[in-house]
Design a protein around this motif. Structure first.
Motif, mmCIF file in Angstrom:
data_model
loop_
_atom_site.group_PDB
_atom_site.id
_atom_site.type_symbol
_atom_site.label_atom_id
_atom_site.label_comp_id
_atom_site.label_asym_id
_atom_site.label_seq_id
_atom_site.Cartn_x
_atom_site.Cartn_y
_atom_site.Cartn_z
ATOM 1 N N ALA A 88 0.875 -1.243 0.023
ATOM 2 C CA ALA A 88 -0.056 -0.092 0.080
ATOM 3 C C ALA A 88 0.907 1.426 -0.003
ATOM 4 O O ALA A 88 0.744 2.266 -0.584
ATOM 5 C CB ALA A 88 -1.025 -0.066 1.243
ATOM 6 N N PHE B 75 2.039 1.868 -3.483
ATOM 7 C CA PHE B 75 0.951 2.463 -4.151
ATOM 8 C C PHE B 75 0.621 4.025 -3.968
ATOM 9 O O PHE B 75 0.365 4.670 -4.958
ATOM 10 C CB PHE B 75 -0.649 1.630 -4.162
ATOM 11 N N ALA B 76 0.818 4.219 -2.614
ATOM 12 C CA ALA B 76 0.609 5.453 -2.363
ATOM 13 C C ALA B 76 1.656 6.696 -2.840
ATOM 14 O O ALA B 76 1.482 7.788 -3.307
ATOM 15 C CB ALA B 76 0.742 5.955 -0.787
ATOM 16 N N LEU C 96 3.271 5.896 -5.556
ATOM 17 C CA LEU C 96 3.126 5.912 -7.333
ATOM 18 C C LEU C 96 1.820 7.064 -7.336
ATOM 19 O O LEU C 96 1.788 7.552 -8.386
ATOM 20 C CB LEU C 96 2.698 4.586 -7.644
ATOM 21 N N GLU C 97 0.858 6.974 -6.513
ATOM 22 C CA GLU C 97 -0.467 7.964 -6.862
ATOM 23 C C GLU C 97 0.267 9.435 -6.633
ATOM 24 O O GLU C 97 -0.206 10.276 -7.538
ATOM 25 C CB GLU C 97 -1.223 7.722 -5.590
ATOM 26 N N LEU D 58 8.834 -0.790 -11.640
ATOM 27 C CA LEU D 58 9.516 0.049 -12.816
ATOM 28 C C LEU D 58 8.406 0.555 -13.829
ATOM 29 O O LEU D 58 8.296 1.549 -14.436
ATOM 30 C CB LEU D 58 10.742 -0.697 -13.241
ATOM 31 N N GLU E 168 7.092 4.031 -14.718
ATOM 32 C CA GLU E 168 7.379 4.594 -16.358
ATOM 33 C C GLU E 168 5.862 5.283 -16.956
ATOM 34 O O GLU E 168 5.776 6.010 -17.376
ATOM 35 C CB GLU E 168 7.782 3.663 -17.220
ATOM 36 N N GLU E 169 4.991 4.186 -16.577
ATOM 37 C CA GLU E 169 3.717 4.679 -17.298
ATOM 38 C C GLU E 169 3.065 5.834 -16.355
ATOM 39 O O GLU E 169 2.471 6.823 -17.302
ATOM 40 C CB GLU E 169 2.607 3.482 -17.162
ATOM 41 N N VAL E 170 3.287 5.906 -15.362
ATOM 42 C CA VAL E 170 2.869 7.023 -14.483
ATOM 43 C C VAL E 170 3.472 8.441 -14.848
ATOM 44 O O VAL E 170 2.588 9.284 -15.217
ATOM 45 C CB VAL E 170 2.847 6.749 -12.904
ATOM 46 N N TYR F 224 -0.865 7.785 2.859
ATOM 47 C CA TYR F 224 -2.012 7.084 2.258
ATOM 48 C C TYR F 224 -2.942 7.994 1.312
ATOM 49 O O TYR F 224 -3.604 7.865 0.456
ATOM 50 C CB TYR F 224 -2.694 5.760 3.097
ATOM 51 N N GLY G 284 -2.253 11.444 -2.202
ATOM 52 C CA GLY G 284 -2.865 11.318 -3.561
ATOM 53 C C GLY G 284 -4.132 11.954 -3.473
ATOM 54 O O GLY G 284 -4.426 12.648 -4.259
ATOM 55 N N ALA G 285 -5.117 11.424 -2.540
ATOM 56 C CA ALA G 285 -6.397 11.917 -2.590
ATOM 57 C C ALA G 285 -6.628 13.392 -2.287
ATOM 58 O O ALA G 285 -7.290 14.296 -2.880
ATOM 59 C CB ALA G 285 -7.273 11.041 -1.656
#
Lengths: 257, 209
Positions: free
Chosen positions: A72, A75-76, A78-79, A105, A109-111, A207, A210-211
């Motif tokens: 998590a 992911f946080a 990456l957000e 990776l 890259e996509e983000v 967490y 991002g929001a």
């Protein structure tokens, strides 16, 4: 049901139910006031400073992977990377994203690429700006420290799961004169970030980053739901303290059912 | 955007199976959960190849363009190829393969870890200055904990170890548990936002506005 998880299951239902309820309320138009996080507000300032100085922004989504309880945090990170990359693309600054876990990776890259596309600056996207360094913890730390110091990063943003390398990277950023914004839910590392960084996102702030940064009312609704879940935890704590003080183990017995 | 919808649907389905497996003992759910996690491991292994391609691409370009300290890139690629070749012929448990790890990688890692002591001293020197009430409290608490842990502290005043134990077990533990509870709930909220497709930053953005 498996033994010893009944209380956890119903607690998960209560917590998830509260969050989903507030998400649905937000979808129906209810707005929620969420306090600002100084570290998030400083990101724009940090990117602006990097642009003016012509130096890079270093971002790390931590060294955790995408499985287990620490996923998590990745992911946080990456957000928030999406938000940082959009600012970098908007201002025409440079970003360098250091990666330790191979699985992270392609996502990173996509983000970053999508952020440049969203800002209409895809021609400025440098495919080397997201780089896998090493899967070895201290090799990764050494590589990041070297890059920050050689490139004299103007901003060092560390948001994700960090362990012993946290202070090494943060100190490298300090000695390079970077604005440092860090966040982790690993409580053993938070004191290191507090000592070495300008702004720190502690635990749940990571967490929620991002929001909150998006300002999206539906995402903010989930943060309001979190507060109700915390109320549930607080009620349990008070009942537990009172029961234990009175010599009763009923809550403990209930929790292990 | 269609591919995003498919990824969100698959994420939701797989997550529900794994969550159900944590609470219910149902054979086919357990088998499906194990299978999904095995696939996760396989995908992670494939990602290692992507990472290797990324390394080779970045460092090859650096060598070709003779960018600053390009000779380090040569060393990196050389060692990477040599170690890979040794691993293919000697297997990852062979003596030659492990020589590099045991005699280069492990000591270098231990050296980096040992350097942490100096970074801690450097950061502590800056943090432990009484510029405000908060930092003064930090300074006093840290001093008491250090004296409580060090044998000399007890020699100076026998109450230091007890004070240290109280600081660690009461205010420190309370704050840590507060952060852990908040973090746990925050992780659940983030997970729900991802499962519901509200948070799509990791898929490249988009989502509900």
């Amino acid at each position: 049901m498996k033994s010893g998880v009944m209380f956890q299951f119903f607690s998960l239902l209560i917590v998830a139910g509260a969050i989903i309820f507030f998400i649905q309320k937000a979808r129906s138009g209810t707005t929620n006031q969420i306090r600002t996080i100084a570290g998030l507000e400083a990101i724009e300032e940090a990117v602006g400073r990097a642009t003016e100085m012509g130096r890079m922004v270093h971002f790390s989504p931590g060294i955790a992977g995408l499985n287990g309880v620490t996923a998590a945090q990745t992911f946080a990170g990456l957000e928030t990377l999406g938000m940082v990359s959009k600012l970098v693309a908007r201002y025409g600054a440079k970003i360098f994203v250091s990666i330790r876990q191979p699985i992270v990776l392609p996502l990173a890259e996509e983000v970053v690429r999508q952020a440049y596309m969203a800002e209409g600056a895809i021609e400025a996207y440098d495919e080397d700006c997201v780089q896998y360094l090493s899967s070895q913890q201290f090799a990764y730390a050494a590589a990041v420290m070297g890059i920050i110091q050689r490139e004299k990063a103007a901003a060092n943003i560390l948001l994700g799961g960090f362990w012993a390398e946290s202070l090494m990277i943060a100190e490298a950023g300090f000695h390079a004169g970077a604005i440092q914004i860090a966040g982790s839910a690993n409580i053993t590392q938070v004191p290191f970030f507090v000592a070495a960084c300008d702004y720190v996102l502690i635990g749940e702030e990571l967490y929620a980053a991002g929001a909150i940064a998006s300002g999206n009312p539906v995402k903010l609704g989930s943060i309001a739901g979190q507060d109700i879940s915390k109320l549930y935890a607080m009620i349990l704590l008070v009942i537990g303290v009172l029961a234990a003080s009175a010599g009763s183990d009923f809550l403990y017995d209930l929790m292990i059912k | 955007m269609k591919s995003q919808g498919l990824m969100i649907a698959l994420t939701f389905l797989f997550a529900i199976i794994i969550i159900l497996d944590a609470f219910f003992a149902v054979d086919f759910i357990s088998a499906a959960s194990t299978e999904i996690q095995n696939w996760g491991t396989i995908i992670a292994s494939i990602a290692l190849a992507l990472a290797a391609v990324n390394l080779i691409r970045v460092h090859s370009r650096r060598i070709m363009l003779r960018r600053g300290e390009w000779y380090n890139s040569v060393a990196l690629l050389l060692i990477m190829f040599v170690q890979t070749a040794i691993g293919l012929f000697d297997t990852s448990t062979g003596d030659i393969y492990n020589f590099g790890f045991n005699n280069i990688m492990t000591p270098l890692g231990a050296t980096m870890y040992a350097l942490l002591a100096f970074w801690i001293a450097s950061a502590a020197y800056r943090a432990f200055t009484a510029r405000s009430i908060d930092s003064a409290i930090l300074l006093v608490a840290a001093t008491v904990v250090m004296l409580g842990n060090a044998p000399i502290g007890e020699s100076i005043w026998s109450a230091f170890p007890g004070m240290k134990t109280w600081i660690m077990d009461v205010p420190n533990m309370a704050a840590q548990r507060g952060i852990m509870i908040g973090g746990g709930i925050g992780a659940i909220a983030l997970g729900l936002r991802i499962l519901m497709g509200i948070e799509r930053g990791h898929l490249g953005g988009g989502g509900e506005e």
